[in-house]
Every structure is written in C-alpha cells, then in structure tokens.
Design a protein around this motif. Sequence first.
Motif, PDB file in Angstrom:
ATOM      1  N   THR A 114      61.240  17.454  30.612  1.00  0.00           N
ATOM      2  CA  THR A 114      61.232  16.185  29.500  1.00  0.00           C
ATOM      3  C   THR A 114      59.862  16.269  28.870  1.00  0.00           C
ATOM      4  O   THR A 114      59.613  15.514  27.987  1.00  0.00           O
ATOM      5  CB  THR A 114      61.242  14.909  30.186  1.00  0.00           C
ATOM      6  N   ARG A 133      62.667  12.542  34.812  1.00  0.00           N
ATOM      7  CA  ARG A 133      62.987  11.332  35.278  1.00  0.00           C
ATOM      8  C   ARG A 133      63.285  10.211  34.025  1.00  0.00           C
ATOM      9  O   ARG A 133      64.029   9.313  34.142  1.00  0.00           O
ATOM     10  CB  ARG A 133      61.885  10.800  36.192  1.00  0.00           C
ATOM     11  N   ASN A 144      60.089  24.160  37.487  1.00  0.00           N
ATOM     12  CA  ASN A 144      58.817  23.997  36.847  1.00  0.00           C
ATOM     13  C   ASN A 144      58.240  22.605  37.119  1.00  0.00           C
ATOM     14  O   ASN A 144      56.790  22.385  37.051  1.00  0.00           O
ATOM     15  CB  ASN A 144      59.231  23.989  35.196  1.00  0.00           C
ATOM     16  N   GLY A 160      56.697  19.394  38.459  1.00  0.00           N
ATOM     17  CA  GLY A 160      55.708  19.239  39.547  1.00  0.00           C
ATOM     18  C   GLY A 160      54.728  18.101  39.521  1.00  0.00           C
ATOM     19  O   GLY A 160      54.836  17.793  38.248  1.00  0.00           O
ATOM     20  N   LEU A 161      53.894  17.949  40.419  1.00  0.00           N
ATOM     21  CA  LEU A 161      53.115  16.821  40.181  1.00  0.00           C
ATOM     22  C   LEU A 161      51.747  17.653  40.227  1.00  0.00           C
ATOM     23  O   LEU A 161      51.701  18.679  41.049  1.00  0.00           O
ATOM     24  CB  LEU A 161      53.185  16.025  41.493  1.00  0.00           C
ATOM     25  N   TYR A 211      46.554  20.387  45.525  1.00  0.00           N
ATOM     26  CA  TYR A 211      47.509  21.125  44.457  1.00  0.00           C
ATOM     27  C   TYR A 211      47.605  22.712  44.651  1.00  0.00           C
ATOM     28  O   TYR A 211      48.655  23.267  44.475  1.00  0.00           O
ATOM     29  CB  TYR A 211      46.834  20.596  42.997  1.00  0.00           C
ATOM     30  N   GLY A 237      50.747  15.764  30.205  1.00  0.00           N
ATOM     31  CA  GLY A 237      50.379  15.196  31.483  1.00  0.00           C
ATOM     32  C   GLY A 237      49.072  15.655  31.963  1.00  0.00           C
ATOM     33  O   GLY A 237      48.478  15.523  32.889  1.00  0.00           O
TER      34      GLY A 237
HETATM   35  N1  LIG Z   1      49.357  22.146  32.151  1.00  0.00           N
HETATM   36  C1  LIG Z   1      48.843  22.948  32.887  1.00  0.00           C
HETATM   37  O1  LIG Z   1      47.544  23.136  32.448  1.00  0.00           O
HETATM   38  C2  LIG Z   1      49.206  23.655  33.854  1.00  0.00           C
HETATM   39  C3  LIG Z   1      48.691  24.917  34.518  1.00  0.00           C
HETATM   40  C4  LIG Z   1      49.252  25.319  35.558  1.00  0.00           C
HETATM   41  C5  LIG Z   1      50.498  25.066  36.071  1.00  0.00           C
HETATM   42  N2  LIG Z   1      50.973  23.757  35.466  1.00  0.00           N
HETATM   43  C6  LIG Z   1      52.318  23.580  36.069  1.00  0.00           C
HETATM   44  O2  LIG Z   1      53.417  23.767  35.241  1.00  0.00           O
HETATM   45  C7  LIG Z   1      54.446  22.601  35.433  1.00  0.00           C
HETATM   46  C8  LIG Z   1      54.567  21.762  34.304  1.00  0.00           C
HETATM   47  O3  LIG Z   1      53.342  20.990  33.990  1.00  0.00           O
HETATM   48  P1  LIG Z   1      53.040  20.381  32.667  1.00  0.00           P
HETATM   49  O4  LIG Z   1      51.659  20.385  32.496  1.00  0.00           O
HETATM   50  O5  LIG Z   1      53.821  20.785  31.512  1.00  0.00           O
HETATM   51  O6  LIG Z   1      53.462  18.724  33.182  1.00  0.00           O
HETATM   52  P2  LIG Z   1      53.703  17.601  32.304  1.00  0.00           P
HETATM   53  O7  LIG Z   1      53.656  17.462  30.925  1.00  0.00           O
HETATM   54  O8  LIG Z   1      53.034  16.378  32.913  1.00  0.00           O
HETATM   55  O9  LIG Z   1      55.497  17.421  32.819  1.00  0.00           O
HETATM   56  C9  LIG Z   1      55.622  17.160  34.126  1.00  0.00           C
HETATM   57  C10 LIG Z   1      57.082  17.287  34.162  1.00  0.00           C
HETATM   58  O10 LIG Z   1      57.839  17.165  35.481  1.00  0.00           O
HETATM   59  C11 LIG Z   1      58.464  15.999  35.541  1.00  0.00           C
HETATM   60  N3  LIG Z   1      58.223  15.525  36.875  1.00  0.00           N
HETATM   61  C12 LIG Z   1      56.928  15.169  37.327  1.00  0.00           C
HETATM   62  N4  LIG Z   1      56.980  14.550  38.462  1.00  0.00           N
HETATM   63  C13 LIG Z   1      58.408  14.404  38.889  1.00  0.00           C
HETATM   64  C14 LIG Z   1      59.183  13.793  39.700  1.00  0.00           C
HETATM   65  N5  LIG Z   1      58.509  13.492  40.800  1.00  0.00           N
HETATM   66  N6  LIG Z   1      60.486  13.934  39.852  1.00  0.00           N
HETATM   67  C15 LIG Z   1      60.975  14.615  38.717  1.00  0.00           C
HETATM   68  N7  LIG Z   1      60.304  15.098  37.818  1.00  0.00           N
HETATM   69  C16 LIG Z   1      59.027  15.163  37.728  1.00  0.00           C
HETATM   70  C17 LIG Z   1      57.977  14.985  34.468  1.00  0.00           C
HETATM   71  O11 LIG Z   1      59.314  14.396  34.209  1.00  0.00           O
HETATM   72  P3  LIG Z   1      59.207  12.893  33.701  1.00  0.00           P
HETATM   73  O12 LIG Z   1      58.302  12.574  32.872  1.00  0.00           O
HETATM   74  O13 LIG Z   1      60.494  12.572  32.819  1.00  0.00           O
HETATM   75  O14 LIG Z   1      59.368  11.990  34.915  1.00  0.00           O
HETATM   76  C18 LIG Z   1      57.771  16.089  33.216  1.00  0.00           C
HETATM   77  O15 LIG Z   1      59.185  16.538  32.581  1.00  0.00           O
HETATM   78  C19 LIG Z   1      54.079  22.028  36.687  1.00  0.00           C
HETATM   79  O16 LIG Z   1      54.833  22.515  37.721  1.00  0.00           O
HETATM   80  C20 LIG Z   1      52.485  22.148  36.700  1.00  0.00           C
HETATM   81  O17 LIG Z   1      51.707  22.333  38.122  1.00  0.00           O
HETATM   82  C21 LIG Z   1      50.682  23.246  34.614  1.00  0.00           C
END
Ligand SMILES: NC(=O)c1ccc[n+]([C@@H]2O[C@H](COP(=O)([O-])OP(=O)(O)OC[C@H]3O[C@@H](n4cnc5c(N)ncnc54)[C@H](OP(=O)(O)O)[C@@H]3O)[C@@H](O)[C@H]2O)c1
Length: 237
Positions: free
Chosen positions: A11, A34, A82, A84-85, A147, A184
């Motif tokens: 999302t 969610r 993908n 995650g928190l 994390y 996020g």
């Molecule tokens: N951004 C970075 O710099 C970065 C770097 C390395 C790795 N990552 C990894 O990449 C992935 C995506 O990160 P992002 O930055 O794209 O995150 P994001 O924009 O915050 O999006 C997080 C996504 O995960 C869903 N989500 C979060 N908690 C959830 C829960 N308890 N149950 C169900 N869905 C949940 C959210 O859904 P809703 O909002 O609809 O609830 C949203 O779709 C994660 O695994 C993160 O650890 C990110």
Amino acid sequence: MSQTALVTGATSGIGRAIALELGKAGHEVVVHGRDALRGAATVEAITRAGGRARFIAADLTDADDVRRLAAAAGQIDVLVNNGGLSAFAPTAEFPVDRFDALFAGNVRAPFLLVAAFAPGMAERGNGSIISIGSMVGAIGLPGGAAYGGTKAALSAMTRAWAAEFSAKNVRVNLVAPGPVYTDGADSDFIKYLGSTTAMDRGAEPREIAEVVAFLASPAAGYITGATIAVDGGRTAI
Ligand SMILES: NC(=O)c1ccc[n+]([C@@H]2O[C@H](COP(=O)([O-])OP(=O)(O)OC[C@H]3O[C@@H](n4cnc5c(N)ncnc54)[C@H](OP(=O)(O)O)[C@@H]3O)[C@@H](O)[C@H]2O)c1
C-alpha cells in the motif's frame, strides 16, 4: 502462463513500487497492507496500467491474520515478503512490545507465508520467493539492534529456504536495500544515510522494485539463496 504474485506491504513505498512493476510484467498482483484506501489506490494504479490486481488486508504482527491472508490469496507463484516494521532507538530504551512486534511482523510473518506457499510452489515445480531485507542486517547502526536483527534473520531464513526448496525450482532470494525515500521513512535520516553510501545518495523505490521484478523473472532462473545488495555500495565500503 499467467502467474500470481503476492506483495506484502504494497500500500506504500517499496512494496507499492514492486506491485506496480510485477503488474507491468504481467503478473496478477495480490496487494496486501492494512489501509484499504491506499490498497485500493495501488490496485487502481495497476489496473490503469493494464494489469490485474486485488487487495487483501491483514496485520502481519497477528499470526492468525497472516494465515487468513494466505488462505484468502489462493495459489501464489511469486511471494514478495516486503511488508515490515522499522524502529530505531537506543537498546536500553527499546520497548519490549515494540521488539516483539518487529520480530512478529518482519520474521514470523514471512516464515508463516513461506510455510503456506512454498510447498505448493515445489509441487508445481515453479516459484520465486523474494524477501526485502536491509543493509542494516549486515552493518551496525546505533539504535538498529532489533531492526537489524530481524533483517539478519530474514537473510538466514532465505539461505535455509533456498536449501529446502530450490531443487524443486523454487528460487528464494533476499534484496537488501540501502536508504530509500518512502512515506514511512524519515527523509532527513534517509538523506544522512544516503550520504554514507558510495553513491552519496538514497534510492527511489523503483530502483529496488526493478531488481525484485528481475529476480521474479525467468532471466534470474539460476539465482537462488542470494542476498542482492541494492544499497549504493554502502556495505562494500
Ligand atoms: N525505506 C527504507 O529506507 C528501507 C531500507 C531498507 C529496507 N526497507 C524495508 O523495505 C520494506 C518496505 O519499507 P518502506 O520504507 O517501503 O515502508 P513504508 O512506506 O512504511 O510501507 C510499509 C508497508 O508495510 C505495511 N505494514 C507495516 N506494518 C504492517 C503490519 N503490522 N501489518 C501489515 N502491513 C504492515 C504497510 O501497510 P499499511 O500502511 O497499509 O498498514 C505498508 O504497505 C520493509 O521491510 C523495510 O524494512 C526499507
């Protein structure tokens, strides 16, 4: 042959970009998250581009909800773990319920989804599982113990799953991004982390999504058990 892909956390951010790429590549996409409104927006973006998609809501920190998601998704050929928190805080101040939620969402949920889908993929002799780790699973950042621990666990599970399923043509890989500008993420923190990479910048979600789409494609047919760093060279220097 049309393939169905489940992308958790689609999302927003990286997951949304992955869902769009897989939709463009011809997969029917099961969009998970969610927030139903943002779920509908991802589905609409995929269908507007000529693809097929549907949304299923579930909380990844709730094991029963994850099992319900797996049952509702039906047959899945490409699983992208993908969703995650993320949370950073000094170890002594890290709330234990936050620690448990991180491991439930980032480690247990992918474990349950692989348990639900990989045996069917193995039986059909075709499948691709891609999990999104992080450079923080390989390098130490202050406040990143919990994390980083979840992402290192995902990396270890990827290797074990590759050993378990690859002989049946189910490829299992991990993409480990560096800092990525997403909704996020705190953009100042991403900018700072970007300045520590060899490329001196953070990434856009599409730069991660295109690697995931490649790993899901037949072009990556001999890649399994791999951790692909997509981190602007951060773990190389
Ligand atoms: N951004 C970075 O710099 C970065 C770097 C390395 C790795 N990552 C990894 O990449 C992935 C995506 O990160 P992002 O930055 O794209 O995150 P994001 O924009 O915050 O999006 C997080 C996504 O995960 C869903 N989500 C979060 N908690 C959830 C829960 N308890 N149950 C169900 N869905 C949940 C959210 O859904 P809703 O909002 O609809 O609830 C949203 O779709 C994660 O695994 C993160 O650890 C990110």
